[in-house]
Scaffold this motif. Structure first.
Motif, PDB file in Angstrom:
ATOM      1  N   GLU A  83       0.825  -1.213   0.000  1.00  0.00           N
ATOM      2  CA  GLU A  83       0.000   0.000   0.000  1.00  0.00           C
ATOM      3  C   GLU A  83       0.858   1.262   0.000  1.00  0.00           C
ATOM      4  OE1 GLU A  83      -4.230  -0.855   2.110  1.00  0.00           O
ATOM      5  OE2 GLU A  83      -2.560  -0.463   3.462  1.00  0.00           O
ATOM      6  N   ILE A  84       1.857   1.283   0.853  1.00  0.00           N
ATOM      7  CA  ILE A  84       2.709   2.469   0.963  1.00  0.00           C
ATOM      8  C   ILE A  84       3.445   2.724  -0.353  1.00  0.00           C
ATOM      9  CG2 ILE A  84       4.711   3.480   2.138  1.00  0.00           C
ATOM     10  CD1 ILE A  84       2.254   3.407   3.893  1.00  0.00           C
ATOM     11  N   ASP A  85       3.975   1.678  -0.964  1.00  0.00           N
ATOM     12  CA  ASP A  85       4.694   1.844  -2.235  1.00  0.00           C
ATOM     13  C   ASP A  85       3.772   2.392  -3.321  1.00  0.00           C
ATOM     14  OD1 ASP A  85       7.106   1.037  -1.246  1.00  0.00           O
ATOM     15  OD2 ASP A  85       7.102  -0.948  -2.165  1.00  0.00           O
TER      16      ASP A  85
ATOM     17  N   VAL B  83      -6.900   4.765   6.961  1.00  0.00           N
ATOM     18  CA  VAL B  83      -6.091   5.232   8.092  1.00  0.00           C
ATOM     19  C   VAL B  83      -5.081   6.290   7.641  1.00  0.00           C
ATOM     20  CG1 VAL B  83      -6.286   3.092   9.396  1.00  0.00           C
ATOM     21  CG2 VAL B  83      -4.411   3.356   7.754  1.00  0.00           C
ATOM     22  N   TYR B  84      -4.864   6.389   6.333  1.00  0.00           N
ATOM     23  CA  TYR B  84      -3.850   7.311   5.834  1.00  0.00           C
ATOM     24  C   TYR B  84      -4.383   8.741   5.646  1.00  0.00           C
ATOM     25  CZ  TYR B  84      -1.913   2.742   4.684  1.00  0.00           C
ATOM     26  OH  TYR B  84      -1.474   1.448   4.746  1.00  0.00           O
ATOM     27  N   TYR B  85      -5.695   8.860   5.534  1.00  0.00           N
ATOM     28  CA  TYR B  85      -6.265  10.187   5.256  1.00  0.00           C
ATOM     29  C   TYR B  85      -5.965  11.210   6.361  1.00  0.00           C
ATOM     30  CZ  TYR B  85      -9.585  13.955   4.522  1.00  0.00           C
ATOM     31  OH  TYR B  85     -10.142  15.200   4.374  1.00  0.00           O
ATOM     32  N   PRO B  86      -6.294  10.926   7.636  1.00  0.00           N
ATOM     33  CA  PRO B  86      -6.017  11.941   8.670  1.00  0.00           C
ATOM     34  C   PRO B  86      -4.536  12.259   8.787  1.00  0.00           C
ATOM     35  CG  PRO B  86      -6.703   9.851   9.661  1.00  0.00           C
ATOM     36  CD  PRO B  86      -6.960   9.739   8.200  1.00  0.00           C
ATOM     37  N   LEU B  87      -3.692  11.282   8.501  1.00  0.00           N
ATOM     38  CA  LEU B  87      -2.237  11.477   8.581  1.00  0.00           C
ATOM     39  C   LEU B  87      -1.784  12.556   7.598  1.00  0.00           C
ATOM     40  CD1 LEU B  87       0.379  10.111   9.842  1.00  0.00           C
ATOM     41  CD2 LEU B  87       0.439   8.752   7.740  1.00  0.00           C
ATOM     42  N   LEU B  88      -2.212  12.436   6.332  1.00  0.00           N
ATOM     43  CA  LEU B  88      -1.779  13.389   5.303  1.00  0.00           C
ATOM     44  C   LEU B  88      -2.606  14.673   5.339  1.00  0.00           C
ATOM     45  CD1 LEU B  88      -0.958  11.150   2.212  1.00  0.00           C
ATOM     46  CD2 LEU B  88       0.404  11.687   4.223  1.00  0.00           C
TER      47      LEU B  88
ATOM     48  N   ARG C   6      -3.728  16.149   7.938  1.00  0.00           N
ATOM     49  CA  ARG C   6      -3.193  16.981   9.017  1.00  0.00           C
ATOM     50  C   ARG C   6      -1.982  17.793   8.528  1.00  0.00           C
ATOM     51  NH1 ARG C   6      -3.430  13.387  12.506  1.00  0.00           N
ATOM     52  NH2 ARG C   6      -1.342  12.468  12.314  1.00  0.00           N
ATOM     53  N   ILE C   7      -1.126  17.173   7.741  1.00  0.00           N
ATOM     54  CA  ILE C   7       0.045  17.883   7.203  1.00  0.00           C
ATOM     55  C   ILE C   7      -0.402  18.964   6.226  1.00  0.00           C
ATOM     56  CG2 ILE C   7       2.140  17.640   5.809  1.00  0.00           C
ATOM     57  CD1 ILE C   7       2.375  14.778   6.890  1.00  0.00           C
ATOM     58  N   ARG C   8      -1.357  18.608   5.361  1.00  0.00           N
ATOM     59  CA  ARG C   8      -1.856  19.596   4.391  1.00  0.00           C
ATOM     60  C   ARG C   8      -2.500  20.786   5.092  1.00  0.00           C
ATOM     61  NH1 ARG C   8      -6.690  17.726   0.563  1.00  0.00           N
ATOM     62  NH2 ARG C   8      -7.665  17.573   2.632  1.00  0.00           N
ATOM     63  N   ASP C   9      -3.306  20.517   6.098  1.00  0.00           N
ATOM     64  CA  ASP C   9      -4.027  21.586   6.793  1.00  0.00           C
ATOM     65  C   ASP C   9      -3.099  22.485   7.592  1.00  0.00           C
ATOM     66  OD1 ASP C   9      -6.255  20.461   5.698  1.00  0.00           O
ATOM     67  OD2 ASP C   9      -6.923  19.468   7.539  1.00  0.00           O
ATOM     68  N   SER C  10      -1.925  21.968   7.945  1.00  0.00           N
ATOM     69  CA  SER C  10      -0.968  22.786   8.695  1.00  0.00           C
ATOM     70  C   SER C  10      -0.360  23.869   7.808  1.00  0.00           C
ATOM     71  CB  SER C  10       0.155  21.910   9.260  1.00  0.00           C
ATOM     72  OG  SER C  10       1.023  21.481   8.217  1.00  0.00           O
ATOM     73  N   GLY C  11      -0.392  23.645   6.489  1.00  0.00           N
ATOM     74  CA  GLY C  11       0.159  24.630   5.557  1.00  0.00           C
ATOM     75  C   GLY C  11       1.663  24.582   5.424  1.00  0.00           C
ATOM     76  N   ASP C  12       2.316  23.686   6.180  1.00  0.00           N
ATOM     77  CA  ASP C  12       3.786  23.631   6.177  1.00  0.00           C
ATOM     78  C   ASP C  12       4.344  22.410   5.451  1.00  0.00           C
ATOM     79  OD1 ASP C  12       3.931  25.944   7.730  1.00  0.00           O
ATOM     80  OD2 ASP C  12       3.706  24.802   9.590  1.00  0.00           O
ATOM     81  N   GLY C  13       3.456  21.574   4.936  1.00  0.00           N
ATOM     82  CA  GLY C  13       3.926  20.317   4.370  1.00  0.00           C
ATOM     83  C   GLY C  13       4.254  20.390   2.890  1.00  0.00           C
ATOM     84  N   GLY C  14       5.209  19.586   2.490  1.00  0.00           N
ATOM     85  CA  GLY C  14       5.553  19.427   1.085  1.00  0.00           C
ATOM     86  C   GLY C  14       5.557  17.959   0.729  1.00  0.00           C
ATOM     87  N   HIS C  15       5.906  17.673  -0.504  1.00  0.00           N
ATOM     88  CA  HIS C  15       5.911  16.287  -0.979  1.00  0.00           C
ATOM     89  C   HIS C  15       6.768  15.391  -0.084  1.00  0.00           C
ATOM     90  CE1 HIS C  15       5.854  13.005  -3.873  1.00  0.00           C
ATOM     91  NE2 HIS C  15       7.144  12.897  -3.703  1.00  0.00           N
ATOM     92  N   PHE C  16       7.939  15.872   0.305  1.00  0.00           N
ATOM     93  CA  PHE C  16       8.838  15.085   1.151  1.00  0.00           C
ATOM     94  C   PHE C  16       8.160  14.741   2.477  1.00  0.00           C
ATOM     95  CE2 PHE C  16      11.952  14.957   4.612  1.00  0.00           C
ATOM     96  CZ  PHE C  16      12.799  13.944   4.169  1.00  0.00           C
TER      97      PHE C  16
ATOM     98  N   MET D  28       7.447  11.014   3.918  1.00  0.00           N
ATOM     99  CA  MET D  28       8.078  10.662   5.193  1.00  0.00           C
ATOM    100  C   MET D  28       7.024  10.227   6.210  1.00  0.00           C
ATOM    101  SD  MET D  28      10.606  12.962   7.535  1.00  0.00           S
ATOM    102  CE  MET D  28      11.284  12.315   9.070  1.00  0.00           C
ATOM    103  N   ALA D  29       5.881  10.918   6.221  1.00  0.00           N
ATOM    104  CA  ALA D  29       4.804  10.571   7.154  1.00  0.00           C
ATOM    105  C   ALA D  29       4.281   9.162   6.872  1.00  0.00           C
ATOM    106  CB  ALA D  29       3.666  11.590   7.049  1.00  0.00           C
ATOM    107  N   LEU D  30       4.138   8.812   5.600  1.00  0.00           N
ATOM    108  CA  LEU D  30       3.677   7.469   5.239  1.00  0.00           C
ATOM    109  C   LEU D  30       4.682   6.415   5.682  1.00  0.00           C
ATOM    110  CD1 LEU D  30       2.248   8.114   1.644  1.00  0.00           C
ATOM    111  CD2 LEU D  30       0.931   7.505   3.685  1.00  0.00           C
ATOM    112  N   ASP D  31       5.956   6.683   5.425  1.00  0.00           N
ATOM    113  CA  ASP D  31       6.994   5.728   5.809  1.00  0.00           C
ATOM    114  C   ASP D  31       7.031   5.527   7.323  1.00  0.00           C
ATOM    115  OD1 ASP D  31       7.928   5.049   3.298  1.00  0.00           O
ATOM    116  OD2 ASP D  31       9.422   6.643   3.241  1.00  0.00           O
ATOM    117  N   LEU D  32       7.042   6.630   8.068  1.00  0.00           N
ATOM    118  CA  LEU D  32       7.135   6.529   9.524  1.00  0.00           C
ATOM    119  C   LEU D  32       5.920   5.812  10.109  1.00  0.00           C
ATOM    120  CD1 LEU D  32       8.651   9.994  10.531  1.00  0.00           C
ATOM    121  CD2 LEU D  32       9.788   7.775  10.477  1.00  0.00           C
ATOM    122  N   TYR D  33       4.754   6.087   9.541  1.00  0.00           N
ATOM    123  CA  TYR D  33       3.545   5.394  10.003  1.00  0.00           C
ATOM    124  C   TYR D  33       3.700   3.893   9.799  1.00  0.00           C
ATOM    125  CZ  TYR D  33      -1.301   3.896  10.373  1.00  0.00           C
ATOM    126  OH  TYR D  33      -2.448   3.240  10.744  1.00  0.00           O
TER     127      TYR D  33
END
Length: 356
Positions: A101-103, A157-162, A164-174, A178-183
């Motif tokens: 899934e992650i790949d 389970v991946y939606y709130p993870l990503l 949250r990063i988008r809504d913070s306004g500070d996230g980029g592709h990296f 990284m969030a997917l990998d760490l999860y």
């Protein structure tokens, strides 16, 4: 005896499938071909790849397409072994499935960020995916923007993870990758300890834990070789799980002010002890060392514990390794490399020229 009874059938299946992995002579024969269509036709002659490649024009056989089609062979093998397993063994398969899934998500995320949506191309396996995953393969594969991609994950389970990063306004592709990998790393590490029988935990932790340690070593290595990143920032990017690396050893590696200091610190770790000192003095490529050590661990674990999860984990590792080698050969052919050069690349990652 308990392991023998539980795994005898599955181990027999794994051995039969292992016998179908490509040999060195077969890689050599493929590397000597003159075009990508010839290489694809060569692969079609093997049972593992006979149904993977549809009839396609040669101009459609670019790297991304070939990688997606080859992945189908891995999913098919996974499905075969899954059907052959019992309820307890399926706990491991369910953990491993998250890796798929992650790949897939990372690949689709890159395409969406580049505004180049590419269908996942797993129509033949959608029924199998539906029974194991909540991902909407069609939606994530056709997402044309990062926002569309994230929205397509709603209900997983991946939606709130990503989100949250988008809504913070500070996230980029990296940050998304990284969030997917760490999860994945954290969930899998905890699940191995909770859901895998204790007598088999160490076998799986050995392979998975070593992978996490080596990824951290690679990342620190890259920051020393290619970037200038403060130690405090490097620490934030590391996987927060330790297997054979101690925190004090990581601190030394991060603090190293030169490659000489880095490899001197590496020599004091378990991973340094797996490599000849003379090779460390030559500052080996950590990407290659990663492959050599992991291959050795999986091969050894399967040989020592043939009637256990180790045989499954080992087979899936070497199947993925085979797919990477096939892509390497095909790309070498595409760029007109000599067959000897292509084989050198493959064999360097098999032996490193360094590992004991």
């Amino acid at each position: 005896m308990r392991g023998l009874l539980a795994y005898s059938g599955l181990t027999t299946k794994v051995r039969a499938m292992t016998g179908q992995l490509l040999t060195r002579d077969q890689y050599r024969a493929m590397a000597g071909l003159e075009s990508v269509p010839e290489a694809v036709e060569f692969l079609r002659a093997f049972p593992a790849y006979s149904g993977v490649f549809p009839d396609m024009d040669s101009e459609d056989l670019h790297r991304g397409t070939i990688e997606r089609l080859l992945a189908g062979s891995l999913y098919r093998d996974y499905a075969r072994l899954y059907r052959f397993s019992n309820i307890k063994q399926r706990r491991f398969f369910k953990l491993y499935f998250m890796h798929f899934e992650i790949d897939i998500m990372k690949s689709c995320l890159r395409n969406a960020a580049a505004h180049q949506p590419v269908p996942v191309g797993l129509s033949r396996y959608e029924e199998f995916f539906r029974s194991h995953s909540k991902l909407d393969l069609s939606a994530i594969g056709t997402a044309a923007t990062t926002d569309e991609f994230i929205d397509s994950l709603e209900g997983t389970v991946y939606y709130p993870l990503l989100a949250r990063i988008r809504d913070s306004g500070d996230g980029g592709h990296f940050d998304y990758e990284m969030a997917l990998d760490l999860y994945y790393f954290n969930v899998t590490w905890k699940a191995i300890k909770k859901n895998i029988p204790k007598r088999e935990q160490e076998t799986i932790l050995q392979g998975f834990g070593t992978k996490l340690d080596l990824l951290n070593l690679q990342w620190i290595y890259r920051t020393k070789r290619y970037y200038t990143i403060p130690g405090s920032e490097v620490k934030k990017l590391l996987i927060p799980i330790r297997y054979r690396l101690r925190n004090s050893q990581l601190e030394q590696l991060i603090a190293a002010e030169s490659m000489e200091e880095y490899f001197s610190a590496l020599s004091e770790t378990w991973y340094g002890s797996q490599t000849k000192q003379s090779a460390l003095d030559e500052k080996p490529n950590l990407e290659i060392l990663y492959d050599v050590i992991l291959a050795h661990i999986h091969r050894t674990a399967a040989a020592r514990n043939p009637y256990s999860i180790a045989s499954l984990y080992s087979y899936l590792y070497f199947k993925e390794d085979e797919l990477r080698k096939i892509v390497t050969v095909i790309e070498g052919i595409r760029y007109r490399l000599d067959a000897g050069e292509i084989l050198d690349i493959i064999e360097k990652h098999e032996t490193g020229g360094n590992a004991t």
